[in-house]
Design an enzyme around this catalytic site. Structure first.
Site, short mmCIF file in Angstrom:
data_model
loop_
_atom_site.label_atom_id
_atom_site.label_comp_id
_atom_site.label_asym_id
_atom_site.label_seq_id
_atom_site.Cartn_x
_atom_site.Cartn_y
_atom_site.Cartn_z
N HIS A 1 85.10 111.82 69.32
CA HIS A 1 84.33 112.89 69.94
C HIS A 1 83.36 113.52 68.93
CE1 HIS A 1 83.38 116.26 72.58
NE2 HIS A 1 83.69 117.08 71.60
N ARG B 1 101.36 126.06 89.82
CA ARG B 1 100.15 126.90 89.93
C ARG B 1 99.89 127.74 88.69
NH1 ARG B 1 102.13 127.62 95.28
NH2 ARG B 1 101.11 126.13 96.63
N ARG C 1 78.01 130.59 76.42
CA ARG C 1 79.03 129.61 76.01
C ARG C 1 78.48 128.18 76.02
NH1 ARG C 1 85.51 129.15 77.33
NH2 ARG C 1 85.78 127.25 76.09
N HIS D 1 78.72 113.10 75.07
CA HIS D 1 79.63 112.68 76.15
C HIS D 1 79.17 111.35 76.75
CE1 HIS D 1 81.35 116.98 76.99
NE2 HIS D 1 81.89 116.42 75.93
N HIS E 1 76.48 117.75 72.91
CA HIS E 1 77.54 117.18 73.74
C HIS E 1 77.00 116.41 74.94
CE1 HIS E 1 80.02 119.68 71.23
NE2 HIS E 1 81.12 119.39 71.88
N GLU F 1 81.54 130.14 80.97
CA GLU F 1 80.32 129.37 80.71
C GLU F 1 79.24 129.52 81.78
OE1 GLU F 1 80.85 125.59 78.61
OE2 GLU F 1 79.14 124.85 79.73
N ASN G 1 77.97 123.60 73.40
CA ASN G 1 77.87 122.18 73.75
C ASN G 1 76.69 121.50 73.09
OD1 ASN G 1 80.11 122.12 75.54
ND2 ASN G 1 78.89 123.28 77.00
N LYS H 1 83.63 131.18 67.68
CA LYS H 1 83.99 130.72 69.03
C LYS H 1 84.59 131.86 69.85
CE LYS H 1 85.63 127.26 72.04
NZ LYS H 1 86.01 125.91 72.30
N LYS I 1 89.36 125.87 77.64
CA LYS I 1 88.90 124.72 78.42
C LYS I 1 89.97 123.65 78.35
CE LYS I 1 83.87 124.87 78.26
NZ LYS I 1 82.66 124.18 77.75
N GLU J 1 82.06 119.62 64.63
CA GLU J 1 82.17 120.85 65.44
C GLU J 1 82.03 122.09 64.55
OE1 GLU J 1 81.98 120.60 68.60
OE2 GLU J 1 83.31 119.09 69.46
P1 NAD Z 1 92.78 113.52 68.95
O1 NAD Z 1 93.51 114.53 69.66
O2 NAD Z 1 92.66 112.17 69.56
O3 NAD Z 1 93.36 113.37 67.48
C1 NAD Z 1 92.78 112.45 66.61
C2 NAD Z 1 93.82 111.48 66.02
O4 NAD Z 1 94.51 112.13 64.96
C3 NAD Z 1 94.86 111.01 67.00
O5 NAD Z 1 95.19 109.67 66.71
C4 NAD Z 1 96.05 111.91 66.67
O6 NAD Z 1 97.29 111.36 67.02
C5 NAD Z 1 95.92 112.04 65.18
N1 NAD Z 1 96.47 113.26 64.61
C6 NAD Z 1 96.40 114.51 65.09
N2 NAD Z 1 96.87 115.38 64.21
C7 NAD Z 1 97.28 114.67 63.15
C8 NAD Z 1 97.85 115.02 61.90
N3 NAD Z 1 98.05 116.29 61.56
N4 NAD Z 1 98.16 114.03 61.04
C9 NAD Z 1 97.91 112.75 61.36
N5 NAD Z 1 97.35 112.35 62.51
C10 NAD Z 1 97.04 113.31 63.39
O7 NAD Z 1 91.26 113.99 68.68
P2 NAD Z 1 90.60 115.40 68.34
O8 NAD Z 1 89.40 115.09 67.56
O9 NAD Z 1 91.58 116.36 67.80
O10 NAD Z 1 90.18 115.95 69.76
C11 NAD Z 1 89.20 115.31 70.53
C12 NAD Z 1 89.38 115.77 71.96
O11 NAD Z 1 89.17 117.17 72.04
C13 NAD Z 1 88.42 115.13 72.93
O12 NAD Z 1 89.12 114.70 74.07
C14 NAD Z 1 87.45 116.24 73.27
O13 NAD Z 1 86.92 116.11 74.57
C15 NAD Z 1 88.35 117.44 73.16
N6 NAD Z 1 87.65 118.70 72.92
C16 NAD Z 1 87.96 119.75 73.72
C17 NAD Z 1 87.36 120.98 73.53
C18 NAD Z 1 87.75 122.16 74.36
O14 NAD Z 1 87.10 123.19 74.27
N7 NAD Z 1 88.82 122.07 75.13
C19 NAD Z 1 86.42 121.14 72.50
C20 NAD Z 1 86.13 120.04 71.68
C21 NAD Z 1 86.75 118.82 71.90
N1 GLY Z 2 83.74 123.10 73.18
C1 GLY Z 2 82.91 123.84 74.06
C2 GLY Z 2 83.55 125.05 74.64
O1 GLY Z 2 84.67 125.35 74.38
O2 GLY Z 2 82.93 125.74 75.40
#
Ligand code: NAD
Ligand code: GLY
Length: 358
Positions: A261, A117, A237, A248, A244, A233, A241, A223, A139, A181
Site C-alpha cells: 500500500h 451491530r 479528511r 489504489h 491514494h 470525510e 488520501n 491525523k 476507517k 504515509e
Molecule cells: P500489513 O497489515 O499487510 O502488514 C505488513 C506485513 O508486515 C504483513 O506481512 C504483516 O504480517 C507483517 N507484520 C506486521 N507487523 C509486524 C511486526 N511487528 N513484525 C514483523 N512483521 C510484521 O500492511 P500495513 O502496511 O500495515 O497496512 C496496509 C493496509 O492498511 C492496507 O490494506 C491499507 O488499505 C490499509 N490502510 C488503512 C487505513 C485506514 O485509515 N484504515 C490507512 C492506511 C492504510
Molecule cells: N488514510 C486516510 C484516512 O484515514 O482518512
C-alpha cells in the site's frame, strides 16, 4: 509513554505511544469491557500474541489467527472472525483487539462495526504504517475484487496502543512503505514536519527510536486533528488520501499484495506532484523536492510499467472519492499545502497518465 488524544465527543480515545506497552499489565485490559477476542495473523501471532494475552491478566480472552496478506483482506476471511465470536458465544459487551498491521486493523475494525451491530475494539498497530495512519481515525473495511476498501464502515476504536518495540521485527520494505504515509502528512499540511523529515530520513531508515517515536507522535497528532474536524470525510479528511487515487488503482490492478500500500501511495504522490505541476499549482523546484524525499525513503516514484492510462482510468473511476462521475484528486499547492479538486483541467490528468506510461 506519551499520549495523543483524539477528541470526538463520546467517541474520543487515547493513542498511547511508547515501548514495551504490550507487556504492560493492565494497559490493554483497562480498555476491555467484559471479554476480549484478539484478532491477529499467522506472522504476528508467534511474535506477539502470547505477550499480549499475558498482559490481559485475568480478563477472559480468546484469539483468532487469520492468514497473512492484503490478498486475504476480504469478506471470506472476515467470516472467520464472526465464526470464532459466535462459536464462543461472545455477546455485545465484548471487545475485539486488532494485533497487527493495517490489514488486521481494518478487518478487525469492520468485524467490530458489524458484529451484533457494533462492539468495541482496540487497535494495537504493529507496522509503522498502522501506527501512523490506519489505526487512527476509524476507517475500517475489506477489499472487493473490483475495488480497494470498497466494503467498510466508520467505527472508532476505544484506544490505540502503539508499541515502538514491535517495529524491531518489521521487514525493511514494510518500514519504508510506512514512511510513505508519514511523509504524506508533511506534503499535505505541515511544511515544518516535511523539513524535519528531510533532516531525519536517515535516522528513520536506521530505526532510531527517538526519531521514530517523534514521527509516530507527530503523524498521529496531525491525523487526530484532521479527523476531529471531519470524521466522515466530507471535506478536509480527503487530504489524507494524497496519492491514494492513483495508488489504489495500482494496488487493485497489480493484484492485492504485489505492490505494498505504501509503495503504491508513494508512486501516487509522485503522480499527484506531476499533475499539480502541469496545472501550475506548484513549481518544478517543489516537485523535485518532493520526489527527492520519496527517493531518499527508497520508495518508488513511478508506477509499474504495466499501468496504462486506460487501466488507471478504469480503477480510478471506482475510487470512493469519485463524486457524480468526476474523479477527485488531492492536488498540492506547495510543500505543506494541498486541496481536493474535481474541477481541474482533465488534460493535465491525462498528460500525467501518459507521461508515466511511457
Ligand atoms: P500489513 O497489515 O499487510 O502488514 C505488513 C506485513 O508486515 C504483513 O506481512 C504483516 O504480517 C507483517 N507484520 C506486521 N507487523 C509486524 C511486526 N511487528 N513484525 C514483523 N512483521 C510484521 O500492511 P500495513 O502496511 O500495515 O497496512 C496496509 C493496509 O492498511 C492496507 O490494506 C491499507 O488499505 C490499509 N490502510 C488503512 C487505513 C485506514 O485509515 N484504515 C490507512 C492506511 C492504510
Ligand atoms: N488514510 C486516510 C484516512 O484515514 O482518512
Amino acid at each position: 509513554m506519551q499520549t495523543v488524544s483524539i477528541d470526538l465527543g463520546s467517541r474520543s480515545y487515547p493513542i498511547h505511544i511508547g515501548t514495551n506497552l504490550i507487556d504492560q499489565r493492565g494497559l490493554i485490559a483497562g480498555h476491555v469491557r467484559n471479554r476480549a477476542m484478539v484478532v491477529t495473523n499467522e506472522t504476528i501471532a508467534p511474535l506477539y500474541l502470547d505477550q499480549t494475552m499475558a498482559s490481559l491478566g485475568n480478563t477472559p480472552c480468546s484469539s483468532v489467527i487469520l492468514p497473512d496478506g492484503e490478498s486475504y483482506k476480504n469478506l471470506d476471511e472476515l467470516n472467520q472472525v464472526f465464526t470464532a465470536l459466535l462459536s464462543e458465544n461472545f455477546d455485545r459487551g465484548c471487545t475485539l483487539i486488532a494485533l497487527g498491521g493495517g490489514v488486521v486493523g481494518d478487518m478487525t475494525g469492520y468485524a467490530a462495526a458489524s458484529y451484533q451491530r457494533g462492539v468495541d475494539f482496540i487497535q494495537i498497530p504493529t507496522t509503522l504504517l498502522a501506527q501512523v495512519d490506519s489505526s487512527v481515525g476509524g476507517k475500517t473495511g475489506v477489499n472487493h475484487a473490483l475495488g480497494k476498501n470498497m466494503i467498510g464502515a466508520f467505527h472508532q476504536p476505544t484506544a490505540v496502543i502503539a508499541d515502538m518495540g514491535v517495529l524491531d521485527t518489521l521487514a525493511d520494505r514494510e518500514l519504508k512503505a510506512g514512511l510513505a504515509e508519514v511523509v504524506k502528512y508533511g506534503f499535505i499540511i505541515d511544511a515544518e514536519f516535511f523539513t524535519w523529515l528531510e533532516n531525519n530520513v536517515e535516522a528513520l531508515l536506521a530505526r532510531d527510536p527517538a526519531a521514530t517515536a517523534y514521527a509516530v507522535k507527530r503523524s498521529c497528532q496531525i491525523k487526530a486533528n484532521v479527523v476531529e474536524q471531519d470524521e466522515r470525510e466530507h471535506g478536509v479528511r480527503a487530504l489524507l488520501n494524497l496519492g491514494h487515487t492513483f495508488g489504489h488503482a495500482i494496488e487493485a490492478a497489480m493484484g492485492y499484495g504485489n505492490w505494498l500500500h505504501g509503495e503504491a501511495v508513494s508512486a501516487g504522490i509522485a503522480m499527484a506532484l506531476d499533475t499539480s505541476l502541469r496545472l501550475g499549482l506548484i513549481n518544478e523546484a517543489s516537485r523535485e523536492r518532493g520526489i527527492k524525499l520519496l527517493q531518499r525513503c527508497d520508495l518508488p516514484v513511478t508506477p509499474p510499467a504495466s499501468m496504462t492510462p486506460e487501466l488507471f482510468l478504469k480503477y480510478m473511476a471506482r475510487d470512493k472519492k469519485v463524486s457524480a462521475g468526476n474523479v477527485r484528486l488531492i492536488l498540492l499547492n506547495g510543500i505543506g499545502s494541498s486541496h481536493v479538486s474535481a474541477d481541474f483541467d482533465p488534460e493535465a490528468l491525462h498528460a500525467t497518465l501518459e507521461h508515466f506510461s511511457t
